[in-house]
Design a protein around this motif. Structure first.
Motif, PDB file in Angstrom:
ATOM      1  N   GLU A  45       0.830  -1.207   0.000  1.00 34.83           N
ATOM      2  CA  GLU A  45       0.000   0.000   0.000  1.00 34.83           C
ATOM      3  C   GLU A  45       0.868   1.263   0.000  1.00 34.83           C
ATOM      4  OE1 GLU A  45      -3.022   0.523  -0.715  1.00 34.83           O
ATOM      5  OE2 GLU A  45      -3.496  -1.602  -0.866  1.00 34.83           O
ATOM      6  N   ALA A  46       2.033   1.207   0.654  1.00 34.69           N
ATOM      7  CA  ALA A  46       2.954   2.349   0.598  1.00 34.69           C
ATOM      8  C   ALA A  46       3.477   2.543  -0.822  1.00 34.69           C
ATOM      9  CB  ALA A  46       4.112   2.140   1.570  1.00 34.69           C
ATOM     10  N   GLU A  47       3.727   1.435  -1.519  1.00 35.68           N
ATOM     11  CA  GLU A  47       4.156   1.502  -2.914  1.00 35.68           C
ATOM     12  C   GLU A  47       3.087   2.178  -3.777  1.00 35.68           C
ATOM     13  OE1 GLU A  47       6.912   0.148  -5.074  1.00 35.68           O
ATOM     14  OE2 GLU A  47       7.756   0.851  -3.190  1.00 35.68           O
ATOM     15  N   ARG A  48       1.829   1.795  -3.547  1.00 38.51           N
ATOM     16  CA  ARG A  48       0.739   2.386  -4.334  1.00 38.51           C
ATOM     17  C   ARG A  48       0.690   3.900  -4.136  1.00 38.51           C
ATOM     18  NH1 ARG A  48      -3.941  -0.597  -5.621  1.00 38.51           N
ATOM     19  NH2 ARG A  48      -3.884  -1.742  -3.646  1.00 38.51           N
ATOM     20  N   LEU A  49       0.917   4.330  -2.906  1.00 39.56           N
ATOM     21  CA  LEU A  49       0.870   5.758  -2.584  1.00 39.56           C
ATOM     22  C   LEU A  49       2.119   6.489  -3.077  1.00 39.56           C
ATOM     23  CD1 LEU A  49      -0.146   8.294  -1.105  1.00 39.56           C
ATOM     24  CD2 LEU A  49       0.670   7.287   1.039  1.00 39.56           C
ATOM     25  N   ARG A  50       3.263   5.889  -2.898  1.00 49.67           N
ATOM     26  CA  ARG A  50       4.525   6.575  -3.182  1.00 49.67           C
ATOM     27  C   ARG A  50       4.865   6.597  -4.671  1.00 49.67           C
ATOM     28  NH1 ARG A  50       9.220   7.258  -0.074  1.00 49.67           N
ATOM     29  NH2 ARG A  50       8.413   5.898   1.575  1.00 49.67           N
ATOM     30  N   SER A  51       4.601   5.470  -5.366  1.00 44.32           N
ATOM     31  CA  SER A  51       5.177   5.373  -6.714  1.00 44.32           C
ATOM     32  C   SER A  51       4.301   4.587  -7.682  1.00 44.32           C
ATOM     33  CB  SER A  51       6.569   4.724  -6.643  1.00 44.32           C
ATOM     34  OG  SER A  51       6.472   3.395  -6.134  1.00 44.32           O
ATOM     35  N   GLY A  52       2.988   4.823  -7.642  1.00 44.32           N
ATOM     36  CA  GLY A  52       2.123   4.198  -8.630  1.00 44.32           C
ATOM     37  C   GLY A  52       2.535   4.619 -10.035  1.00 44.32           C
ATOM     38  N   VAL A  53       2.593   3.651 -10.946  1.00 41.86           N
ATOM     39  CA  VAL A  53       3.019   3.944 -12.322  1.00 41.86           C
ATOM     40  C   VAL A  53       1.797   4.341 -13.148  1.00 41.86           C
ATOM     41  CG1 VAL A  53       4.015   2.990 -14.427  1.00 41.86           C
ATOM     42  CG2 VAL A  53       5.002   2.405 -12.198  1.00 41.86           C
ATOM     43  N   ILE A  54       1.796   5.569 -13.623  1.00 46.83           N
ATOM     44  CA  ILE A  54       0.719   6.088 -14.465  1.00 46.83           C
ATOM     45  C   ILE A  54       1.308   6.337 -15.846  1.00 46.83           C
ATOM     46  CG2 ILE A  54      -1.150   7.786 -14.653  1.00 46.83           C
ATOM     47  CD1 ILE A  54      -1.119   6.311 -11.962  1.00 46.83           C
ATOM     48  N   ASN A  55       1.167   5.354 -16.729  1.00 46.43           N
ATOM     49  CA  ASN A  55       1.712   5.507 -18.075  1.00 46.43           C
ATOM     50  C   ASN A  55       0.647   5.173 -19.116  1.00 46.43           C
ATOM     51  OD1 ASN A  55       1.595   2.701 -18.104  1.00 46.43           O
ATOM     52  ND2 ASN A  55       3.789   2.439 -17.711  1.00 46.43           N
TER      53      ASN A  55
ATOM     54  N   TRP B 210       7.081  -0.423  11.158  1.00 47.02           N
ATOM     55  CA  TRP B 210       6.935  -0.628   9.712  1.00 47.02           C
ATOM     56  C   TRP B 210       6.238   0.559   9.049  1.00 47.02           C
ATOM     57  CZ3 TRP B 210       4.957  -6.233  10.783  1.00 47.02           C
ATOM     58  CH2 TRP B 210       6.052  -7.107  10.840  1.00 47.02           C
ATOM     59  N   ILE B 211       5.229   1.082   9.721  1.00 47.97           N
ATOM     60  CA  ILE B 211       4.510   2.234   9.168  1.00 47.97           C
ATOM     61  C   ILE B 211       5.448   3.427   9.023  1.00 47.97           C
ATOM     62  CG2 ILE B 211       2.711   3.948   9.666  1.00 47.97           C
ATOM     63  CD1 ILE B 211       1.060   1.631  10.881  1.00 47.97           C
ATOM     64  N   GLN B 212       6.254   3.669  10.035  1.00 53.35           N
ATOM     65  CA  GLN B 212       7.200   4.777   9.958  1.00 53.35           C
ATOM     66  C   GLN B 212       8.205   4.549   8.830  1.00 53.35           C
ATOM     67  OE1 GLN B 212       7.225   7.736  11.484  1.00 53.35           O
ATOM     68  NE2 GLN B 212       8.994   8.237  10.204  1.00 53.35           N
ATOM     69  N   GLU B 213       8.661   3.312   8.682  1.00 53.85           N
ATOM     70  CA  GLU B 213       9.655   2.991   7.654  1.00 53.85           C
ATOM     71  C   GLU B 213       9.087   3.185   6.247  1.00 53.85           C
ATOM     72  OE1 GLU B 213      12.243  -0.887   6.077  1.00 53.85           O
ATOM     73  OE2 GLU B 213      11.114  -1.000   7.967  1.00 53.85           O
ATOM     74  N   TYR B 214       7.868   2.728   6.021  1.00 57.66           N
ATOM     75  CA  TYR B 214       7.318   2.729   4.670  1.00 57.66           C
ATOM     76  C   TYR B 214       6.564   4.007   4.299  1.00 57.66           C
ATOM     77  CZ  TYR B 214       8.397  -2.268   4.868  1.00 57.66           C
ATOM     78  OH  TYR B 214       9.026  -3.476   5.000  1.00 57.66           O
ATOM     79  N   TYR B 215       5.935   4.641   5.288  1.00 60.83           N
ATOM     80  CA  TYR B 215       5.077   5.792   4.988  1.00 60.83           C
ATOM     81  C   TYR B 215       5.652   7.122   5.472  1.00 60.83           C
ATOM     82  CZ  TYR B 215       1.523   2.244   4.071  1.00 60.83           C
ATOM     83  OH  TYR B 215       0.829   1.168   3.559  1.00 60.83           O
ATOM     84  N   GLY B 216       6.522   7.072   6.472  1.00 61.42           N
ATOM     85  CA  GLY B 216       6.977   8.307   7.124  1.00 61.42           C
ATOM     86  C   GLY B 216       7.701   9.262   6.213  1.00 61.42           C
ATOM     87  N   SER B 217       8.404   8.739   5.204  1.00 61.59           N
ATOM     88  CA  SER B 217       9.203   9.612   4.338  1.00 61.59           C
ATOM     89  C   SER B 217       8.466  10.056   3.080  1.00 61.59           C
ATOM     90  CB  SER B 217      10.496   8.890   3.937  1.00 61.59           C
ATOM     91  OG  SER B 217      10.187   7.714   3.193  1.00 61.59           O
ATOM     92  N   ILE B 218       7.221   9.641   2.915  1.00 56.43           N
ATOM     93  CA  ILE B 218       6.457  10.082   1.741  1.00 56.43           C
ATOM     94  C   ILE B 218       6.109  11.557   1.920  1.00 56.43           C
ATOM     95  CG2 ILE B 218       4.363   9.753   0.365  1.00 56.43           C
ATOM     96  CD1 ILE B 218       4.348   6.832   1.293  1.00 56.43           C
ATOM     97  N   PRO B 219       6.432  12.398   0.969  1.00 57.72           N
ATOM     98  CA  PRO B 219       6.238  13.846   1.158  1.00 57.72           C
ATOM     99  C   PRO B 219       4.767  14.225   1.329  1.00 57.72           C
ATOM    100  CG  PRO B 219       7.679  13.398  -0.712  1.00 57.72           C
ATOM    101  CD  PRO B 219       7.083  12.088  -0.313  1.00 57.72           C
ATOM    102  N   LYS B 220       4.549  15.180   2.181  1.00 59.84           N
ATOM    103  CA  LYS B 220       3.217  15.757   2.385  1.00 59.84           C
ATOM    104  C   LYS B 220       2.787  16.502   1.125  1.00 59.84           C
ATOM    105  CE  LYS B 220       0.905  18.543   5.924  1.00 59.84           C
ATOM    106  NZ  LYS B 220       1.141  19.282   7.204  1.00 59.84           N
ATOM    107  N   GLY B 221       1.504  16.445   0.832  1.00 57.44           N
ATOM    108  CA  GLY B 221       0.984  17.170  -0.321  1.00 57.44           C
ATOM    109  C   GLY B 221       0.075  18.301   0.104  1.00 57.44           C
TER     110      GLY B 221
END
Length: 437
Positions: A125-135, A224-235
């Motif tokens: 789910e962190a992958e989906r939020l951080r780097s979903g591929v939209i091509n 795990w939440i901090q590791e995977y989600y904590g560094s995703i930039p705020k929007g």
């Protein structure tokens, strides 16, 4: 006497169940604004990880309907670290299941894994939020998938476009005037850059809620939440300044044709308060009294006894900003719309002029207590209730106390709501009829 004793025992049993099923949870925010809800239940070795985004069909631009639902499909295409086409393989090969759904108000993605794969669910789910591929290949592929879904569920399905017709006529300013699947013309016209911008705009951590429920160790989960989600930039979370609807003061009648039906259907619909409002809860009880089950007022009268309707239903749909209360009826034989309308209006009038019986009121209370218990009978159900109550209802703890709202509704409240919201001059009448041959 025996019946009373059994009834009292049943009430005591339900009360005991409700008191025993208090759902404990913990919630906090990450520095990037992402809200987190944790629920620990170690009775079974499963865990659900879900993320709900505060973006639905109402957040789409006019002329670009269907975007929110489109992303429900598009974001299974792949991420920076999950190859295209591998999402479902990864989930199933690790003993999990996953799904997603979209409404007018939000989009929700979730996985349920054996608890030893909780970390995998959080990472995905962190992958989906951080780097979903939209091509372009993903957009083109999922555009065809959505077209086929629309054909199967709506365009080629009897009565499949009835909600589209209803929302279009019940709302004229607010974006609830289109349905979640949207228009294929809008999706066909959209450019790749528009899809990419939609993702950047709404798929940010401070527009999302993460829920983890089941067989977890909270301290490990937080790491795990901090590791995977904590560094995703705020929007940037944009204000939801939707146009307000003018009150309906004169009955509006429209006719829509459907090539897939042989029998007409009639809908009598009213615009009502959003789901947070107490009156929305009361209208849920009004709906249940009128048509929940074969012993309900409308079914018993129009279907069972008088054989005037093949099907009749009252429904109360609570959305975030408004609600929809309506009656749906398919006539039996030569029964006219006027006859069905007259009989439905007669039952509304009874509710507006006299309180329902104490026996019917107690039956309603029992129905809603049973619904309340069942809604939280699985880990997936608990996860959804927690995240829904936080995001759309403004109170996570409704998972424990929502039943108290229903318990506090009186017979007088039910009568008052029927008076306030179900007047003929406040409705849209939809004649949904077969297309002429």
């Amino acid at each position: 006497m025996k019946r009373r004793i059994l009834s009292a025992a049943a009430v005591a049993f339900v009360s005991m169940m409700l008191n025993a099923q208090q759902i404990k949870f913990e919630e906090y925010k990450l520095p990037n604004g992402m809200h987190v809800i944790l629920h620990q239940d170690n009775t079974a070795p499963v865990v659900t990880t879900g993320v709900m985004y505060h973006v639905g069909a109402k957040d789409e631009d006019p002329g670009r309907s269907g975007f929110a639902h489109f992303f429900e499909h598009l974001l299974f295409e792949g991420t920076a670290n999950i190859k295209r086409g591998d999402w479902f393989k990864v989930v199933s090969s690790n003993g999990g299941t996953n799904n997603a759904n979209t409404s007018n108000d939000r989009t929700y993605y979730y996985e349920t894994f054996p608890s030893n794969n909780e970390q995998l669910g959080l990472w995905m789910e962190a992958e989906r939020l951080r780097s979903g591929v939209i091509n372009q290949i993903g957009v083109d592929t999922q555009r065809e998938v959505v077209k086929e879904e629309k054909r199967l569920r709506m365009d080629n399905q009897p009565y499949g476009n009835i909600m589209t017709a209803l929302q279009t006529n019940l709302f004229s300013k607010h974006p609830y005037r289109w349905t979640t699947i949207g228009s294929m013309e809008d999706l066909n016209a959209a450019k790749l850059e528009e899809f990419q911008n939609f993702y950047k705009k709404y798929y940010v951590p401070n527009n999302a809620v993460l829920v983890v429920a089941g067989d977890i160790n909270p301290e490990q989960t937080k790491k795990w939440i901090q590791e995977y989600y904590g560094s995703i930039p705020k929007g940037t979370v944009y204000p939801k300044n939707y146009a307000k609807e003018d009150p309906i003061t004169t009955q509006k009648e429209v006719t829509v044709t459907d090539k897939n039906i042989q029998l007409p259907a009639y809908v009598f619909a009213y615009r009502t308060p959003g789901a947070k409002e107490r009156d929305a809860y009361i209208l849920n009880m009004v709906s249940a009294y009128l048509s929940a089950g074969k012993s309900s007022v409308l079914y018993k009268k129009l279907v069972d006894e008088e054989k005037k309707a093949l099907q009749v239903q009252a429904f109360s749909q609570g959305l975030e900003d408004y609600g929809i209360f309506g009656f749906f009826a398919i006539p039996m034989g030569a029964t006219s719309k006027e006859v069905l309308q007259k009989d439905i209006d007669a039952e509304i009038k009874k509710m507006q002029t006299s309180m329902i019986s104490e026996e019917d009121y107690q039956k309603l209370q029992n129905q809603f207590e049973n619904n309340f218990v069942n809604s939280n009978s699985s880990i997936q159900g608990i996860a959804h209730s927690l995240v829904h109550n936080y995001m759309l209802m403004g109170d996570t703890n409704l998972i424990n106390k929502e039943i108290d709202i229903y318990r506090g509704i009186t017979r007088q409240d039910i009568m008052n709501a029927a008076k306030k919201y179900l007047s003929p001059n406040q409705r849209v009448v939809l004649n949904y009829v077969p297309e002429a041959k």
